[in-house]
Structures are given as structure tokens and as C-alpha cells.
Design a protein around this motif. Sequence first.
Motif, PDB file in Angstrom:
ATOM      1  N   ILE A   1       0.835  -1.212   0.000  1.00 19.95           N
ATOM      2  CA  ILE A   1       0.000   0.000   0.000  1.00 19.95           C
ATOM      3  C   ILE A   1       0.867   1.257   0.000  1.00 19.95           C
ATOM      4  CG2 ILE A   1      -1.637   1.345   1.408  1.00 19.95           C
ATOM      5  CD1 ILE A   1      -2.802  -1.366   2.333  1.00 19.95           C
ATOM      6  N   THR A   2       1.955   1.218   0.780  1.00 29.06           N
ATOM      7  CA  THR A   2       2.800   2.410   0.952  1.00 29.06           C
ATOM      8  C   THR A   2       4.005   2.427   0.020  1.00 29.06           C
ATOM      9  OG1 THR A   2       4.098   1.311   2.689  1.00 29.06           O
ATOM     10  CG2 THR A   2       2.155   2.575   3.382  1.00 29.06           C
ATOM     11  N   ASN A   3       4.062   1.485  -0.913  1.00 26.97           N
ATOM     12  CA  ASN A   3       5.186   1.389  -1.855  1.00 26.97           C
ATOM     13  C   ASN A   3       6.532   1.311  -1.134  1.00 26.97           C
ATOM     14  OD1 ASN A   3       3.626   1.493  -4.267  1.00 26.97           O
ATOM     15  ND2 ASN A   3       3.356   3.710  -3.927  1.00 26.97           N
ATOM     16  N   GLY A   4       6.555   0.585  -0.042  1.00 27.57           N
ATOM     17  CA  GLY A   4       7.799   0.354   0.677  1.00 27.57           C
ATOM     18  C   GLY A   4       8.203   1.474   1.613  1.00 27.57           C
ATOM     19  N   ASN A   5       7.318   2.429   1.869  1.00 26.04           N
ATOM     20  CA  ASN A   5       7.623   3.535   2.785  1.00 26.04           C
ATOM     21  C   ASN A   5       7.413   3.052   4.222  1.00 26.04           C
ATOM     22  OD1 ASN A   5       7.382   5.844   4.490  1.00 26.04           O
ATOM     23  ND2 ASN A   5       7.059   7.119   2.667  1.00 26.04           N
ATOM     24  N   VAL A   6       8.509   2.780   4.936  1.00 28.40           N
ATOM     25  CA  VAL A   6       8.426   2.181   6.264  1.00 28.40           C
ATOM     26  C   VAL A   6       7.766   3.126   7.266  1.00 28.40           C
ATOM     27  CG1 VAL A   6       9.772   1.261   8.195  1.00 28.40           C
ATOM     28  CG2 VAL A   6      10.404   0.677   5.847  1.00 28.40           C
TER      29      VAL A   6
ATOM     30  N   ARG B   1       3.065   4.070  10.695  1.00 29.63           N
ATOM     31  CA  ARG B   1       1.963   4.902  11.187  1.00 29.63           C
ATOM     32  C   ARG B   1       0.623   4.202  10.995  1.00 29.63           C
ATOM     33  NH1 ARG B   1       4.998   9.112   8.880  1.00 29.63           N
ATOM     34  NH2 ARG B   1       3.685   9.120   7.006  1.00 29.63           N
ATOM     35  N   LEU B   2       0.445   3.557   9.831  1.00 28.54           N
ATOM     36  CA  LEU B   2      -0.805   2.817   9.585  1.00 28.54           C
ATOM     37  C   LEU B   2      -0.979   1.675  10.581  1.00 28.54           C
ATOM     38  CD1 LEU B   2      -0.797   2.624   5.668  1.00 28.54           C
ATOM     39  CD2 LEU B   2      -2.396   3.924   7.099  1.00 28.54           C
TER      40      LEU B   2
ATOM     41  N   ARG C   1      12.108  -9.738  11.700  1.00 23.97           N
ATOM     42  CA  ARG C   1      11.695 -11.049  12.214  1.00 23.97           C
ATOM     43  C   ARG C   1      11.108 -11.908  11.092  1.00 23.97           C
ATOM     44  NH1 ARG C   1       7.294 -10.721  16.676  1.00 23.97           N
ATOM     45  NH2 ARG C   1       8.958  -9.566  17.710  1.00 23.97           N
ATOM     46  N   HIS C   2      10.419 -11.242  10.149  1.00 24.35           N
ATOM     47  CA  HIS C   2       9.789 -11.995   9.052  1.00 24.35           C
ATOM     48  C   HIS C   2      10.629 -11.954   7.771  1.00 24.35           C
ATOM     49  CE1 HIS C   2       6.005 -12.833  11.135  1.00 24.35           C
ATOM     50  NE2 HIS C   2       6.123 -11.645  11.679  1.00 24.35           N
ATOM     51  N   HIS C   3      11.874 -11.452   7.902  1.00 24.03           N
ATOM     52  CA  HIS C   3      12.808 -11.410   6.765  1.00 24.03           C
ATOM     53  C   HIS C   3      12.206 -10.674   5.556  1.00 24.03           C
ATOM     54  CE1 HIS C   3      15.072 -14.322   9.102  1.00 24.03           C
ATOM     55  NE2 HIS C   3      14.014 -15.097   9.150  1.00 24.03           N
ATOM     56  N   ILE C   4      11.532  -9.551   5.824  1.00 22.73           N
ATOM     57  CA  ILE C   4      10.912  -8.758   4.774  1.00 22.73           C
ATOM     58  C   ILE C   4      11.801  -7.541   4.478  1.00 22.73           C
ATOM     59  CG2 ILE C   4       8.896  -7.367   4.132  1.00 22.73           C
ATOM     60  CD1 ILE C   4       7.237  -9.190   5.979  1.00 22.73           C
ATOM     61  N   VAL C   5      12.156  -7.353   3.224  1.00 26.73           N
ATOM     62  CA  VAL C   5      13.026  -6.235   2.806  1.00 26.73           C
ATOM     63  C   VAL C   5      12.144  -5.146   2.191  1.00 26.73           C
ATOM     64  CG1 VAL C   5      14.992  -5.553   1.372  1.00 26.73           C
ATOM     65  CG2 VAL C   5      14.903  -7.854   2.368  1.00 26.73           C
ATOM     66  N   PRO C   6      11.999  -3.981   2.849  1.00 25.67           N
ATOM     67  CA  PRO C   6      11.077  -2.944   2.375  1.00 25.67           C
ATOM     68  C   PRO C   6      11.400  -2.421   0.971  1.00 25.67           C
ATOM     69  CG  PRO C   6      11.892  -2.445   4.586  1.00 25.67           C
ATOM     70  CD  PRO C   6      12.668  -3.599   4.094  1.00 25.67           C
ATOM     71  N   THR C   7      12.713  -2.355   0.634  1.00 28.73           N
ATOM     72  CA  THR C   7      13.094  -1.779  -0.664  1.00 28.73           C
ATOM     73  C   THR C   7      12.530  -2.569  -1.849  1.00 28.73           C
ATOM     74  OG1 THR C   7      15.166  -3.039  -0.531  1.00 28.73           O
ATOM     75  CG2 THR C   7      15.218  -0.754   0.224  1.00 28.73           C
ATOM     76  N   LEU C   8      12.175  -3.823  -1.615  1.00 28.03           N
ATOM     77  CA  LEU C   8      11.611  -4.637  -2.699  1.00 28.03           C
ATOM     78  C   LEU C   8      10.242  -4.144  -3.125  1.00 28.03           C
ATOM     79  CD1 LEU C   8      12.582  -8.224  -1.483  1.00 28.03           C
ATOM     80  CD2 LEU C   8      13.709  -6.856  -3.245  1.00 28.03           C
ATOM     81  N   PHE C   9       9.601  -3.294  -2.283  1.00 29.21           N
ATOM     82  CA  PHE C   9       8.243  -2.854  -2.565  1.00 29.21           C
ATOM     83  C   PHE C   9       8.205  -1.442  -3.154  1.00 29.21           C
ATOM     84  CE2 PHE C   9       8.018  -6.102   0.618  1.00 29.21           C
ATOM     85  CZ  PHE C   9       6.923  -6.861   0.265  1.00 29.21           C
ATOM     86  N   LYS C  10       9.377  -0.838  -3.330  1.00 33.12           N
ATOM     87  CA  LYS C  10       9.414   0.539  -3.871  1.00 33.12           C
ATOM     88  C   LYS C  10       9.144   0.543  -5.365  1.00 33.12           C
ATOM     89  CE  LYS C  10      12.456   2.553  -0.391  1.00 33.12           C
ATOM     90  NZ  LYS C  10      11.446   3.469   0.114  1.00 33.12           N
TER      91      LYS C  10
END
Length: 447
Positions: free
Chosen positions: A413-418, A423-424, A438-447
Motif C-alpha cells: 500500500i505504501t510502496n515500501g515507505n516504512v 503509522r498505519l 523477524r519476518h525477513h521482509i526487505v522494504p526496498t523490494l516494494f518501492k
Amino acid sequence: MILDKKRILLVDDDEDLLKLLAMRLTGNGYDVSLAQSGEEALALLPVIRPQLVITDLRMEGMNGLALFDAIRKSNTSLPVIILTAHGSIPDAVDATKRGVFTFLTKPINSRELLREVEKALSLSPGGGGDLPGQEWRREIITQSPLVEDLLRKALLAAASNSSVLIRGESGTGKELLARAIHRASARAAQPFVAVNCGAIPDSLLESELFGHVKGAFTGADRNHAGLFRSADGGTLFLDEIGDMPLALQVKLLRVLQEKQVRAIGSALATSINVRIISATHRVLEDEIKEGNFREDLYYRLNVVSLELPTLAERREDIPLLANHFLHKVTSETGKKVGGISPEAMEVLISASWPGNIRQLGNVVEQAVALSTSHLISADLIHNAIRETPEDIPSFADARRQFEQEYLVQLLKITNGNVSQAARLAKRNRTEFYKLLNRHHIVPTLFK
């Protein structure tokens, strides 16, 4: 079967010697069963459940050492005494190296035989005579040699104060085994306290285990002793220990090492005397390699390791367990269902049971609820098995899956904006990053 006499299985192809030894042992208060071959002895083992086997070495067909090896495959803690008229040193050395309790030479000296029998039975689980029958294991319904062997080990473990790690798939009865060990121990009169480490949110688990003082954090409006102090003198059962967060594993290790617990917000430590039994369906060795479980805590918890077999590995117990659940459900509901048809029982015995004993109980309960006749039919069982989820996730697994899907959805939803995703989620940025890691999720992959 509850017997006060110690049960001994005598094995010899010499009928006269067999009767003579039986008379000596029976005259000294033992309950003796006889077998004239190794093959007959193996058939009798699951029926009479002896606490000691005495066998001749040289017999037609299966000899004494071959019988011993066969016994060891399913009953690793059952003591075996071997008798022989050919008492050579190599035979004795070979036998004792393989775990035979002792090796006696014919002609048998009665006093020596009785002395060795007494020694063997003092080491055999239940052989000391301190426990009233089998009350300690009353909740465990079985005729499986695998489970009987496990219970022998559990009884030996109960006599010590060592930490016990119980392994097994979900639904195999890990808490029942933990309660049995507690009942068989010197701590039986003290509390047994159970906690599921995967069912309590991480933020609350520390307080639940170690306690807190009033005002230690928002919402702490009174002092809370914690489960360690509640279990003082008794047993603390840590179920699904593999789900405990790493930060809390460090604190648990410190408590186990120092035998002291400090409540959150308190400067004072309290001494505790608690026996730890933990359980997991995870392979902790793999969790250690992946960095999810501390190796030093693993060795502290895994002093004695017991593994429960799956229901598929103990199919001979399915009729016993099914009838137990049937009686339990009909007693609770008052419904008049008299039994399970032979065809329905065949379906139960041949099913795969990925959910183990818990799934079997659910199936029988559903079949009773929907039954319109005196006997449960095969069709009812078929339908109940089909409608029972084949792999019911634990609460911890379900929560973990939800968290991962939720975090991925937020980042999409936030295009990888942590910052925006945090806040959401109404979480601060640091805490949100910890969740992602903890869940091995890399935010940059969603940008």
C-alpha cells in the motif's frame, strides 16, 4: 493393568529349567511369565509388559542376544539378564558392551540370581515400588511398545531433577506426558504450571513468566508474581519453547543459570526451585542454525530428550483412543451411542492422521454429534475426517502467517515507505523494523 508384583519374563527352550527358575522367582514374590523361544517372548512383550527379561543365550531359532537386539528396537530401557551354560569371556564382554544388564552362568546360583534380579528391577522404571500402580500415567492410553518404551524413559527422567525436552508433532500429547513426569516425580505434591510460549504476545510473555511490580509499565496496576514463582517447588512446563523470542530466551537462560527471578520493575531477585519441562514441534537444531534459537539455552533445556511418536506410528492405539473419546463425549453429552462399527474402526485405523490424537478426538466428537444410530458408521467417520482440517496450525504459526501477510500488504500500500506503514500499523518505526526483520521482509523490494 495395575500390578503390585514385579513382572518378569523368563525365556528358555529347556522346559525343566524354565519351570525351576519360575518356582524360585515366584516363591520370592515375583509375577513370572514363561516363553520357550525368542519369537514367543517377542509376542508376549506388549501383552504382559515385563519389567525384566531373563533369557537363555543358546536357543533354537532366535538366540538370547538376537532377542536382546530385537527388544532394544522398541524397549531401550528394559533390562535383560542372559543365562548360559557356555559362559565364555568373549560372550559376556560382547553382551555387556551391547547393553545387557548382566550375564550369569549355569548352573544358576539362586542367591546370585535373586540378587541380580533385585538390582535390575531397582533400575527398571517402576521397579522401585515407590509409585502407586500406574497412577502417574493415567492420562496416557496406550498398548504401543513405542509409547511404553517412552514411558519407561519418562519414569527414569522423573526420578531426577534434570530438565526435559519433549519433542513431537502437534496433537501428539506433549502436555499429557509432561504432567505424567511431574506426577511421577518427587515434586508431585507441588504445583504443575503450564504456559504456551506461542500463544501469549511477546510483549506480555516476559511479565507472565517473571512477574512485574505495580507501576512497572502502563497497565501494571498491581503486583504480579509470574509463573516461575507460582511453580516454585514444582514443575514449569514451557510448551512450544521454539516460539519464544530471542530477547526473552536470554532472560530465561539467566534465570535457569542463577535460579533466581527478578520481576519487571523490581531491583530484587527471588530465589526459585523449579523443574523445567519444555516441549516443541519444531526441530530446534534447525532453528539454532537459522539464528532463531540460542544454542546455550538449547543445551540447558535438552538434558533429557523424549520424542512422542505420531498417531500413524502407533496405530495399535487407535481403537483404545477412539473408544476413550467415545466414552468421554457420550458421558459429557448424554447421547446414547454405544460404540463404533467394525467398518468405521477400520477407517479410523487406516487414516493418515496429520493432526494426530487431537484430530482423532475431533473426528469422534463430530461423529457422535451427527450419529442417529446406536453404532457410529463408516460413512460418518469418512465425512468427519474429510471435514477436519488436515493440518491445523498452532496459534503461533497462524499468528506468524497473519503478521507476515499483514506487513506485506502494508508495504504494498505504501510502496515500501516504512515510516508510513508504521503509522498505519500504529507502531513506532523502530518496532516496525524489528517486525520486518523477524519476518525477513526487505522494504526496498516494494518501492
